[in-house]
Design an enzyme around this catalytic site. Structure first.
Site, PDB file in Angstrom:
ATOM      1  CG  ASP A   1     -19.451  -7.756  40.998  1.00 36.78           C
ATOM      2  OD1 ASP A   1     -18.653  -7.852  41.961  1.00 36.78           O
ATOM      3  OD2 ASP A   1     -20.106  -8.437  40.471  1.00 36.78           O
TER       4      ASP A   1
ATOM      5  CG  ASN B   1     -27.019  -9.261  33.457  1.00 35.81           C
ATOM      6  OD1 ASN B   1     -28.184  -9.971  33.248  1.00 35.81           O
ATOM      7  ND2 ASN B   1     -26.523  -9.780  33.903  1.00 35.81           N
ATOM      8  CB  VAL B   2     -24.010  -9.584  26.778  1.00 37.15           C
ATOM      9  CG1 VAL B   2     -22.889  -9.294  26.164  1.00 37.15           C
ATOM     10  CG2 VAL B   2     -23.672 -11.167  27.268  1.00 37.15           C
ATOM     11  CB  VAL B   3     -21.953  -4.475  28.249  1.00 39.08           C
ATOM     12  CG1 VAL B   3     -21.825  -3.180  27.470  1.00 39.08           C
ATOM     13  CG2 VAL B   3     -21.982  -4.687  29.660  1.00 39.08           C
TER      14      VAL B   3
ATOM     15  CG  HIS C   1     -16.546 -12.839  32.006  1.00 40.64           C
ATOM     16  ND1 HIS C   1     -15.831 -13.109  32.579  1.00 40.64           N
ATOM     17  CD2 HIS C   1     -17.684 -12.551  33.428  1.00 40.64           C
ATOM     18  CE1 HIS C   1     -14.791 -12.990  34.137  1.00 40.64           C
ATOM     19  NE2 HIS C   1     -16.633 -12.475  34.431  1.00 40.64           N
ATOM     20  N   GLY C   2     -17.487 -11.681  27.513  1.00 42.62           N
ATOM     21  CA  GLY C   2     -17.863 -12.181  26.310  1.00 42.62           C
ATOM     22  C   GLY C   2     -19.448 -12.128  26.246  1.00 42.62           C
ATOM     23  CD  GLU C   3     -21.167 -15.595  21.974  1.00 44.22           C
ATOM     24  OE1 GLU C   3     -22.060 -15.203  21.508  1.00 44.22           O
ATOM     25  OE2 GLU C   3     -19.774 -16.286  21.450  1.00 44.22           O
ATOM     26  CB  THR C   4     -19.032 -16.641  28.592  1.00 47.81           C
ATOM     27  OG1 THR C   4     -18.200 -16.277  29.024  1.00 47.81           O
ATOM     28  CG2 THR C   4     -18.972 -17.000  27.283  1.00 47.81           C
ATOM     29  CB  ALA C   5     -21.764 -11.824  30.343  1.00 47.23           C
TER      30      ALA C   5
END
EC number: 2.7.11.1
Length: 483
Positions: A178, A68-70, A62-66
């Site tokens: 998940d 926790n970002v990868v 979900h890009g930067e909106t997640a």
């Protein structure tokens, strides 16, 4: 597929001996040599690796909106990594975070994107793992560009991920949070691997499932807790994705299975690729995993055994089945710049850089047109020296320009090329990496890195940079032709 449909009614519970297999020690997916030991990384190291966590380096679903970002990143030794950055409140106790991370960091398997380390400075909580360059199962299954994933490759994905889960279970990690198509990644050879990020919850007290509730195990909806059987249910949803080519709710799929409506269930793109018996067997395994009662689901070892017997085209390499280039190869004929770089033709590289000029620095032009005259003059003198092939003088004037605080990826690659022509490969590599930090998607910076790495005798790293540069250049050309 109708001829063998009667098999569907029989489910492979963990008590069914037909699917049981003896324990096998030293399997191929066991410990892997060559994977770096688990270690601590400083926050500064990871900032440098990701260009200060630049948006261009976000690779998570979900890009930067997640929450926790990868990110993707590159360490100083040129190794590419994946970095999961947890939200600020995810793990307030650093000791608990470190304890969990260390346990996962002990795992080493060819079937997993192994965890390499962590960072726990201040309020930051980050995990570092091996970077997998060939996207996710979700991308190849739901959003494919040229051709759908073949039946044989789908079976291979199912087997490899089941082997990854079996390896985790055998080593004390029975829970995976998940599990879905975004957790399955493809390595340099296009072999599927399971992300180790899913072995840790998104927070100390957070939810184990972030997907739509229609895909979560029934017992999790009742109790909020997951068990080893919950992981089997999630694996069933993964099998369902592979079977249908779509992300459909398990309840709907089970209705189709009960009604023997298998033609509707299976991906139409797979027509003619498998026998009725093989298709029916995969449907049966999927149905077993998706049983409402946890105790009626098979164990992971029995699933591995069943999936081994279904494998097809085992002698064909994964990248061939996927229709993708293997690491170190080009998807299309290399460009003149890529050819010059690959052939270590430094003179041709200079000529190409002259033709490119400063057009890729257009966004940054204001930085020198409105700055002091001294900086403008230094750049101009550097350009004149570069055209005259006086690389020592070019280095001198470009250095003056940069020392005045100016920012230009083009000046950095020109100085990098000048260093290469002056037998200063380490300095050339440093400049090329700085240029990439300024412009992460500029292929020229990667070509210069490749040339410098080759001179330094780092051929594998050079080939990776060359391939990445070629991909970025092809994307730019494709984008320009579509506009």
């Amino acid at each position: 597929m109708g001829g063998q449909s009667s098999k569907i009614g029989t489910c492979c519970s963990h008590k069914t001996t037909a699917l049981e297999a003896p324990d096998v020690e030293n399997k191929e997916n066991g410990e892997v040599n060559g994977v770096h030991s688990f270690r601590e990384y400083s926050l500064e190291q990871l900032k440098i690796a990701t260009s200060c966590f630049a948006l261009e380096n976000v690779v998570s679903e979900h890009g930067e909106t997640a929450p926790n970002v990868v990110y993707q990143g590159k360490l100083e030794n040129h190794m590419k990594i994946a970095i999961k950055r947890f939200s600020g409140t995810a793990w307030p106790d650093p000791r608990q975070f470190l304890e969990e991370a260390r346990l996962v960091g002990q795992l080493r398997s060819k079937r997993m994107a192994n965890l390499l380390g962590y960072c726990c400075e201040g309020g930051e909580r980050l995990l570092v793992a091996e970077f997998m360059p060939n996207e996710t199962l979700a991308k190849h299954l739901f959003h494919w560009d040229t051709e759908p994933m073949k039946w044989a490759m789908r079976l291979r994905v199912a087997l490899y991920i089941s082997e990854a889960l079996e390896y985790c279970s055998n080593n004390g990690h029975t829970l995976y949070h998940d599990l879905n198509a975004y957790r399955v990644l493809f390595d340099e050879e296009c072999n599927p691997r399971l992300s180790t990020f899913g072995l840790m919850k998104n927070s100390r007290d957070g939810k184990s499932y972030s997907t739509n509730l229609a895909f979560t195990p029934p017992e999790y909806l009742r109790t909020g807790r997951i068990t080893a059987e919950s992981v089997i249910y999630s694996f069933g949803t993964l099998l369902l994705d592979l079977l249908t080519g779509k992300h459909i709710p398990p309840s709907h799929a089970l209705d189709l299975i009960r009604d023997r409506n298998l033609q509707t269930l299976t991906d139409s793109c797979l027509e003619g690729q498998f026998s009725d018996s093989d298709g029916t067997e995969l449907v049966r395994l999927t149905s077993c995993c998706l049983q409402y009662e946890a105790r009626e689901r098979p164990n992971i070892k029995s699933l591995v055994t069943a999936l081994i017997s279904l494998q097809k085209d085992t002698e064909v390499l994964s990248h061939v089945l996927m229709g993708l280039p293997q690491s170190g190869t080009f998807a299309s004929p290399p460009s003149p710049f890529a050819e010059a770089c690959s052939g270590k033709d430094l003179t041709s590289m200079v000529e190409i850089l002259e033709k490119i000029g400063y057009k890729d620095d257009e966004d940054l032009s204001f930085m020198w047109t409105e700055q002091m005259q001294e900086a403008i003059n230094s750049k101009k003198k550097g350009d004149i020296a570069f055209r005259r092939k006086d690389f020592s003088e070019a280095i001198e004037f470009y250095t003056q320009f940069l020392d005045l605080g100016m920012i230009s990826a083009t000046v950095l690659v020109r100085r990098s090329q000048s260093y290469l022509m002056s037998n200063m490969a380490k300095e050339a590599l440093d400049d090329a990496m700085k240029a990439q930090g300024i412009s992460p998607v500029w292929y020229v910076a990667l070509y210069l890195q490749s040339a410098a790495l080759s001179v330094l005798g780092m051929e594998k790293e050079s080939q990776i940079a060359l391939t990445e540069g070629s991909i970025l250049e092809a994307r730019k050309i494709s984008a320009s032709t579509q506009n």
